[in-house]
Design a protein around this motif. Sequence first.
Motif, short mmCIF file in Angstrom:
data_model
loop_
_atom_site.label_atom_id
_atom_site.label_comp_id
_atom_site.label_asym_id
_atom_site.label_seq_id
_atom_site.Cartn_x
_atom_site.Cartn_y
_atom_site.Cartn_z
N LEU A 48 43.03 133.17 86.11
CA LEU A 48 43.14 131.73 86.35
C LEU A 48 42.57 130.98 85.15
O LEU A 48 41.71 131.49 84.44
N GLU A 49 43.08 129.77 84.94
CA GLU A 49 42.40 128.86 84.02
C GLU A 49 41.20 128.26 84.75
O GLU A 49 41.14 128.26 85.98
N ALA A 50 40.25 127.75 83.97
CA ALA A 50 39.00 127.26 84.58
C ALA A 50 39.29 126.18 85.62
O ALA A 50 38.73 126.19 86.72
N LYS A 51 40.17 125.25 85.31
CA LYS A 51 40.45 124.15 86.23
C LYS A 51 41.22 124.62 87.46
O LYS A 51 41.26 123.92 88.47
N GLU A 52 41.86 125.81 87.39
CA GLU A 52 42.62 126.32 88.53
C GLU A 52 41.75 127.02 89.56
O GLU A 52 42.23 127.33 90.66
N THR A 53 40.48 127.28 89.24
CA THR A 53 39.61 127.98 90.19
C THR A 53 39.33 127.16 91.43
O THR A 53 38.87 127.69 92.44
N ILE A 54 39.64 125.85 91.39
CA ILE A 54 39.38 124.99 92.54
C ILE A 54 40.25 125.38 93.74
O ILE A 54 39.94 125.05 94.87
N GLN A 55 41.35 126.13 93.49
CA GLN A 55 42.22 126.52 94.59
C GLN A 55 41.58 127.61 95.46
O GLN A 55 42.04 127.85 96.58
N LEU A 56 40.52 128.24 94.99
CA LEU A 56 39.85 129.28 95.77
C LEU A 56 38.90 128.63 96.77
O LEU A 56 38.16 127.71 96.44
N ASN A 57 38.92 129.14 97.99
CA ASN A 57 38.04 128.65 99.02
C ASN A 57 36.63 129.15 98.72
O ASN A 57 36.34 130.34 98.80
N GLY A 58 35.75 128.24 98.35
CA GLY A 58 34.40 128.60 97.94
C GLY A 58 34.05 128.00 96.60
O GLY A 58 32.88 128.02 96.19
N ILE A 59 35.06 127.46 95.90
CA ILE A 59 34.84 126.78 94.62
C ILE A 59 35.33 125.35 94.75
O ILE A 59 36.52 125.11 94.96
N GLY A 60 34.40 124.41 94.66
CA GLY A 60 34.74 123.00 94.78
C GLY A 60 35.00 122.36 93.43
O GLY A 60 34.94 123.01 92.38
N PRO A 61 35.29 121.06 93.43
CA PRO A 61 35.61 120.37 92.18
C PRO A 61 34.47 120.36 91.17
O PRO A 61 34.70 120.38 89.97
N LYS A 62 33.22 120.32 91.64
CA LYS A 62 32.09 120.27 90.70
C LYS A 62 31.94 121.59 89.95
O LYS A 62 31.73 121.60 88.73
N ILE A 63 32.06 122.72 90.66
CA ILE A 63 31.94 124.01 89.99
C ILE A 63 33.13 124.23 89.06
O ILE A 63 32.98 124.74 87.95
#
Length: 271
Positions: A48-63
């Motif tokens: 994943l690209e760094a900004k795409e990690t938000i799609q994972l349940n457990g990673i929010g917009p801040k992380i």
Amino acid sequence: MLPQPGCGNPLFLNWIKEWHSQVQGINKNYAYTLKKAIDALSKYPLPLEAKETIQLNGIGPKIAAKLEQKWQEHLKENPSLAPTSSTVVTENTEGSSVFVSLPSEASSITEPSLQTKSKKKRATAPQRKEDPVPKRKKEYVPQHRTGAFAILLALRDLHAENQTSSSFPKDEVMERAQTHCDVPMDKPLPGKQYSGWSSIKNLVLKELVYTVGRPAKYALSDTGKDLSERLSQVNSTIENVNATPQPPCSSTIINLHPEPSPPFTNHLFLT
């Protein structure tokens, strides 16, 4: 601190683990949030690209934003180590992620015997041009619970249930795909131009899905079958993570950057 088997993003995982170790025992709530991010990222097998990690349940917009900022800083500090088709991301024995450049044909080591030849012979020897390194085409992977993601899983599930048929009508695919999609398959959301089914054009263009007959039925290509199987495994992993009960979170927070305290008021205690 080696990445867990099956992790497709070891560099991001290592950064989050470092942040977790820094706040553990200091900020319990934030440490718990980072632990959920570690669990989600360590079980996701696709890059994943760094900004795409938000799609994972457990990673929010801040992380996700913090990972993107860290990634940009990393590239600025190491401009020559930016990942290319001839670069491998690995980790050293201390757990730090390292970029290792693969040697090209022009960078072979000169043997000692060649160093004894005369300068004249070396000057007249024809120079071999360095062959251009072909760029590796990035694989298209739809994001979790998007229209394209849902269509691929729907065609996979329908074929698994009906082995005698490999192509299915639009209505049947849309009905099954809706269970895997967060947006309506039949019509756009208010203010949007595209529905979940609009992704079918992109899937056909990328030769993951093809049409059969009139009225059209839809089927997975060999490449689409392979991708749908991997997406199904990822989907099962994410659902299992979501279904796992989470321990209660402590309400005690130690703020690393506290706000100024209000003026102290003296109290008179009588004895």
